[in-house]
Design a protein around this motif. Sequence first.
Motif, PDB file in Angstrom:
ATOM      1  N   LEU A 178     -65.469 -67.886  -3.177  1.00 40.96           N
ATOM      2  CA  LEU A 178     -66.036 -68.858  -2.245  1.00 40.96           C
ATOM      3  C   LEU A 178     -66.128 -70.224  -2.912  1.00 40.96           C
ATOM      4  CD1 LEU A 178     -68.953 -66.690  -0.777  1.00 40.96           C
ATOM      5  CD2 LEU A 178     -66.685 -67.075   0.208  1.00 40.96           C
ATOM      6  N   SER A 179     -65.884 -71.262  -2.139  1.00 47.03           N
ATOM      7  CA  SER A 179     -65.857 -72.617  -2.714  1.00 47.03           C
ATOM      8  C   SER A 179     -67.211 -73.012  -3.291  1.00 47.03           C
ATOM      9  CB  SER A 179     -65.426 -73.627  -1.645  1.00 47.03           C
ATOM     10  OG  SER A 179     -66.319 -73.596  -0.529  1.00 47.03           O
ATOM     11  N   GLY A 180     -68.293 -72.638  -2.616  1.00 52.30           N
ATOM     12  CA  GLY A 180     -69.621 -72.986  -3.116  1.00 52.30           C
ATOM     13  C   GLY A 180     -69.927 -72.297  -4.442  1.00 52.30           C
ATOM     14  N   VAL A 181     -69.520 -71.042  -4.564  1.00 42.24           N
ATOM     15  CA  VAL A 181     -69.751 -70.304  -5.806  1.00 42.24           C
ATOM     16  C   VAL A 181     -68.878 -70.869  -6.923  1.00 42.24           C
ATOM     17  CG1 VAL A 181     -69.627 -68.042  -6.921  1.00 42.24           C
ATOM     18  CG2 VAL A 181     -70.449 -68.231  -4.571  1.00 42.24           C
ATOM     19  N   GLN A 182     -67.642 -71.225  -6.591  1.00 44.01           N
ATOM     20  CA  GLN A 182     -66.762 -71.824  -7.593  1.00 44.01           C
ATOM     21  C   GLN A 182     -67.337 -73.134  -8.119  1.00 44.01           C
ATOM     22  OE1 GLN A 182     -62.952 -72.133  -5.650  1.00 44.01           O
ATOM     23  NE2 GLN A 182     -62.424 -69.979  -6.037  1.00 44.01           N
TER      24      GLN A 182
END
Length: 311
Positions: A42-46
Motif C-alpha cells: 500500500l502506498s501509505g505503508v510504503q
Amino acid sequence: MSTTKNKSGTAKGKRSRLYWTVPAVLVAAVLVVLLAKWATGLSGVQSFLTDYPGHSELPEGAPVGFPAWLGWQHFLNAFLLLLIIRTGWQVRTTTRPGGYWTRNNKGLIKTKNAPTKISLELWFHLTLDALWILNGLVFAVLLFATGQWMRIVPTSWDVFPNALSAALQYASLDWPTENGWVNYNALQLLAYFATVFIAAPLSFITGLRMSAAWPKKAAGLNRAFPIEAARAVHFPVMVYFVGFIVVHVFLVLATGALRNLNHMYAASDDAGWAGVWIFAASVAVMVAAWFLARPLFLRPIASLMGKVTSR
C-alpha cells in the motif's frame, strides 16, 4: 484399570492438541506473511517505511562494535539462563526429587528456626539464580561504564514507529538491513531493553519473593506483594525468556551467521570462522552441563554447602 484409562486418555488428548497446534501455527504464520506483504504494498505503508526505515539514531558518542567482555557475558548469561530454565521446569514438574538439601545452621549465617529442607532441584535452581544475578550485576556495571547501554536503551520516541516498521519488514520476509556492529534495528533494541531491564529484574524479584530468603514476618510488605502475584508473573517471564532465546538464535543464524557470531563471540566485524568455533565450543559446554546436571553429580557439590539426604 480406570486410572490407566484416564492416563491413556490424557496422553492422547495432549497428542491430539499437539497435532492441531503445529498446523495451526504454520497456517497463522503464512497468513501473517501474506497480510504483511499486502500491507507493505500500500502506498501509505510504503511512505511510512520510507519515513521510518526501522532504526533510530544513536546518541552522539555511542560506542561502535562489541568489546571482548560482552562476548564472555553473553556466554555466561546464555549458559546460566539455559540451566535456570531447565531447573525451573524441573521444580515445577518433578514429583519425586532426586534428593533433599538442608542448609547448615552454623557459620556466619545462623537462624533461630530450623533450616528449611528443599529439593535438590530447587537448591540447584536457587544456586544458579544467585550466580546469574551476580553475573548480571557485573554486566550492568560494565554496560554503563563503557557506554554500551546507549545501544540497548531507547533515547528517542521514534523507536516505536521504527520498531513497527522493522516488524512489518520481518513479517513480509523483506527483512531490515542488519548492521548490529554499529546499531541494532528498533525492534531488536526494544527486545534487548525489555530482556535486560524488565524481564530479568521481574524474574529476580518474583523468584526472591517465592524463596525462603524473603522476610516472612514483614506483614505490610507481604500484603503489598503477595506470593500469589509472584507466582503468576514468574512462570510467564520464563516463557518469555524461552521465546526470546528461540527467536534470537534463529535470527542470528538466518541474518548472516558468520558475521553475527563474530560480533557476539570474537569481538570482530568480519566474516571469518573464529566466532563459529567459539560458539560451537560454548554450545558443547552447555550441552555437557545439561546432561551433567543430575543428582549423581549435584549431590557432592550440594553437600559442600549443606546436608544432602534422600528424604
